[in-house]
Design a protein around this motif. Structure first.
Motif, short mmCIF file in Angstrom:
data_model
loop_
_atom_site.label_atom_id
_atom_site.label_comp_id
_atom_site.label_asym_id
_atom_site.label_seq_id
_atom_site.Cartn_x
_atom_site.Cartn_y
_atom_site.Cartn_z
N GLN A 267 0.88 -1.17 0.00
CA GLN A 267 0.00 0.00 0.00
C GLN A 267 0.91 1.21 0.00
O GLN A 267 1.76 1.36 0.88
CB GLN A 267 -0.92 0.00 1.22
N GLU A 269 1.32 5.35 -0.24
CA GLU A 269 0.80 6.72 -0.21
C GLU A 269 2.01 7.61 -0.44
O GLU A 269 2.86 7.76 0.44
CB GLU A 269 0.13 7.00 1.13
N GLY A 447 -7.32 10.53 -6.16
CA GLY A 447 -7.98 9.56 -5.30
C GLY A 447 -9.16 10.11 -4.53
O GLY A 447 -10.02 9.35 -4.10
N ARG A 458 -9.33 15.26 4.70
CA ARG A 458 -9.47 13.85 5.05
C ARG A 458 -10.19 13.67 6.38
O ARG A 458 -9.97 14.42 7.33
CB ARG A 458 -8.08 13.21 5.14
N PRO A 463 -11.97 6.16 2.82
CA PRO A 463 -10.84 5.60 2.08
C PRO A 463 -9.93 6.73 1.64
O PRO A 463 -10.38 7.74 1.12
CB PRO A 463 -11.50 4.89 0.90
N TYR A 464 -8.63 6.53 1.83
CA TYR A 464 -7.66 7.59 1.53
C TYR A 464 -6.49 7.00 0.78
O TYR A 464 -5.83 6.06 1.25
CB TYR A 464 -7.18 8.24 2.83
N GLY A 465 -6.22 7.54 -0.38
CA GLY A 465 -5.09 7.10 -1.19
C GLY A 465 -5.15 7.78 -2.54
O GLY A 465 -6.08 8.53 -2.83
N ARG A 474 -5.53 1.84 -0.19
CA ARG A 474 -6.29 2.80 0.59
C ARG A 474 -6.08 2.62 2.08
O ARG A 474 -6.04 1.50 2.59
CB ARG A 474 -7.80 2.68 0.27
N GLU A 475 -5.93 3.76 2.77
CA GLU A 475 -5.98 3.79 4.22
C GLU A 475 -7.42 4.08 4.64
O GLU A 475 -8.30 4.26 3.81
CB GLU A 475 -5.03 4.85 4.77
N TYR A 479 -10.94 0.04 5.04
CA TYR A 479 -10.35 -0.19 3.72
C TYR A 479 -8.94 -0.76 3.85
O TYR A 479 -8.54 -1.62 3.06
CB TYR A 479 -10.35 1.12 2.93
N GLU A 483 -7.18 -4.35 2.54
CA GLU A 483 -5.88 -4.46 1.86
C GLU A 483 -4.99 -5.49 2.55
O GLU A 483 -4.20 -6.19 1.90
CB GLU A 483 -5.17 -3.10 1.89
#
Length: 495
Positions: A267, A269, A447, A458, A463-465, A474-475, A479, A483
């Motif tokens: 993952q 970022e 994203g 945020r 979902p963050y990415g 995604r963080e 989510y 992963e």
């Protein structure tokens, strides 16, 4: 500047065992034991005074191997139940909240954060731990309707979400508490064992979080802490027993990790040039304070900090005048002062880099509306206009307290400008035209698109990415757990 009693340490012998909570407990956690690092040591500086804060001992290659061995053995022996994993994370959340003041002081010293920025980290960390606890308890697969296929009568099917094994979390300096939590807590919530390698710029905050998790009941071997740089990361990458790498950092380093990981999952970022679009119908009273906060919090050292503000040309003069006044009023400098908004950058060399980029832009025709001379690691909050993509401030990630104004005529032009960069993490757009908002949501190659919010909007449950060179995966606890697990199908024949 208040005295800092914690984190001032001296070198100790490699065979000593360190007790959590002691002045030099910031070293390594291997197999449930606090031990001294056997690798080289380095001096950690206090970010405002640039004076020595601590001496950090790193992990040797043998210690990295031992970390993986103990984590792998712990995982094979079995994780606690989902209920117990949730309980551990809930207890950790309560402990972090109880130690809020200590975490804030630590981040002021080693990250240069203001009290507001450090307090925000603590509050979000607590939320991330609690969200991860909830997700641990409801981790589940789904039923597959096999009866809908021919000749499958009497057969049932469902999926399980199963943990991967050993997870390596390699974390950044600009969110030394909450980003660490976003990797460690979901990994454990899913039933994995985690090895944390925090940034060498902010190792003490990561250690304090590990202490909290151990005190909350983290079982031996399910959480390890190693300090160090590229050698430690390479040691983790070379061990095939590490099944997943969660990384936040530069695109360049992310590429090297991805190459070394091979078929193992990751993952990423990574870097960004974050844009926010300000349309001519935007509510400026609402938008401009949000833009200032998003551009200058944490001294602009956030992947989604507003770097380029695209302003529709009809309101450019008004926005320029109002934003100039707002930025000029920002107090900056000493992160221990109660009213400071913009503290020092993470290192003097980074401040020197940003200073040189500003000078280059001015030399090529940009105008500095707000700003001033660098003092040590402190760059005054800076507002530039008349920039173009040939300047480093227009084509590279600044990662400093600098916002650049650029006009645009049409929404198509603004979207094309955002999409022209190799990055795609997040964008914001302020407009009341629903059609324009939806067009931006569909066409911006990022994203996350935040309508009537900035690029840096945020919330920890989302979902963050990113996309493109900003990474993938995604963080956000729900989510991230997806992963860090894999889907296993189970079928049962009853006939």
């Amino acid at each position: 500047m208040p005295a800092r009693k914690d984190g001032i340490v001296t070198t100790i012998n490699a065979n000593e065992t360190i007790q959590p909570g002691s002045a030099d407990a910031h070293l390594l956690l291997i197999g449930g034991d606090w031990v001294a690092g056997e690798g080289a040591s380095f001096d950690l500086l206090e970010k405002y005074s640039l004076q020595p804060l601590a001496t950090i001992a790193t992990a040797s290659s043998a210690q990295v191997t031992r970390c993986v061995e103990t984590a792998h053995a712990a995982f094979r022996a079995g994780a606690p139940s989902p209920h117990e994993r949730g309980a551990i994370l809930d207890r950790a959340a309560a402990l972090v909240e109880a130690r809020r003041a200590d975490f804030i002081r630590t981040m002021q010293a080693e990250a240069g954060f203001t009290a507001t920025d450090a307090g925000g980290e603590v509050g979000r960390c607590v939320q991330t731990l609690r969200l991860s606890a909830e997700e641990a308890r409801r981790l589940a697969g789904e039923v597959i309707p096999l009866a809908g296929a021919p000749n499958q009568e009497g057969r049932l099917a469902f999926t399980l979400r199963v943990p991967l094994g050993v997870i390596a979390a390699i974390t950044p300096f600009n969110s030394p508490l909450n980003t660490v939590t976003h990797k460690v807590a979901p990994a454990f919530a899913a039933g994995n064992a985690v090895i944390l390698k925090p940034s060498s710029n902010t190792p003490i905050t990561g250690r304090k979080l590990v202490e909290v998790l151990v005190e909350a009941g983290m079982p031996r071997g399910f959480l390890s802490l190693v300090q160090g740089g590229g050698d430690v990361a390479r040691g983790l990458l070379e061990d095939e027993r590490v099944r997943f790498f969660a990384f936040t950092g530069s695109t360049e380093v992310g590429r090297s990790i991805q190459r070394a990981a091979g078929l193992r999952r990751t993952q990423m970022e990574l870097g960004s040039i974050a844009f926010t679009i300000l349309a001519d119908d935007a509510d400026l009273d609402r938008a401009l304070p949000r833009i200032v906060n998003a551009g200058y919090r944490k001294a602009g050292q956030v992947c989604t900090s507003v770097q380029i503000l695209l302003v529709q040309d009809r309101i450019l003069d008004t926005v320029t005048a109002r934003l100039t006044a707002l930025v000029a009023a920002l107090p900056y400098g000493d992160p221990y002062a109660a009213d400071t908004v913009v503290g020092p950058m993470i290192a003097e060399k980074e401040a020197i880099r940003v200073e040189s980029w500003i000078a280059e832009a001015i030399g090529k025709g940009a105008r500095r509306l707000v700003g001033g001379e660098r003092r040590g690691a402190v760059i005054p909050p800076t507002l530039l206009t008349d920039i173009d993509p040939s300047m480093q401030v227009g084509c590279c990630e600044i990662f400093g307290p600098v916002v650049c104004l650029m006009p645009y005529a049409s929404l198509d032009e603004a979207i094309d400008r955002v999409n022209a960069t190799p990055f795609g993490l997040a964008s914001g757009i302020f407009t009341n035209r629903l059609q324009d908002a939806l067009a931006a949501a569909q066409r911006l190659e990022v994203g996350g698109v935040h309508i009537n919010e900035t690029s840096s909007s945020r919330v920890d449950m989302m979902p963050y990415g990113g996309s493109k060179d900003s990474g993938f995966g995604r963080e956000g606890p729900r989510y991230a757990i997806h992963e860090m697990t894999e889907e296993r199908v189970v079928t049962i024949s009853t006939k």
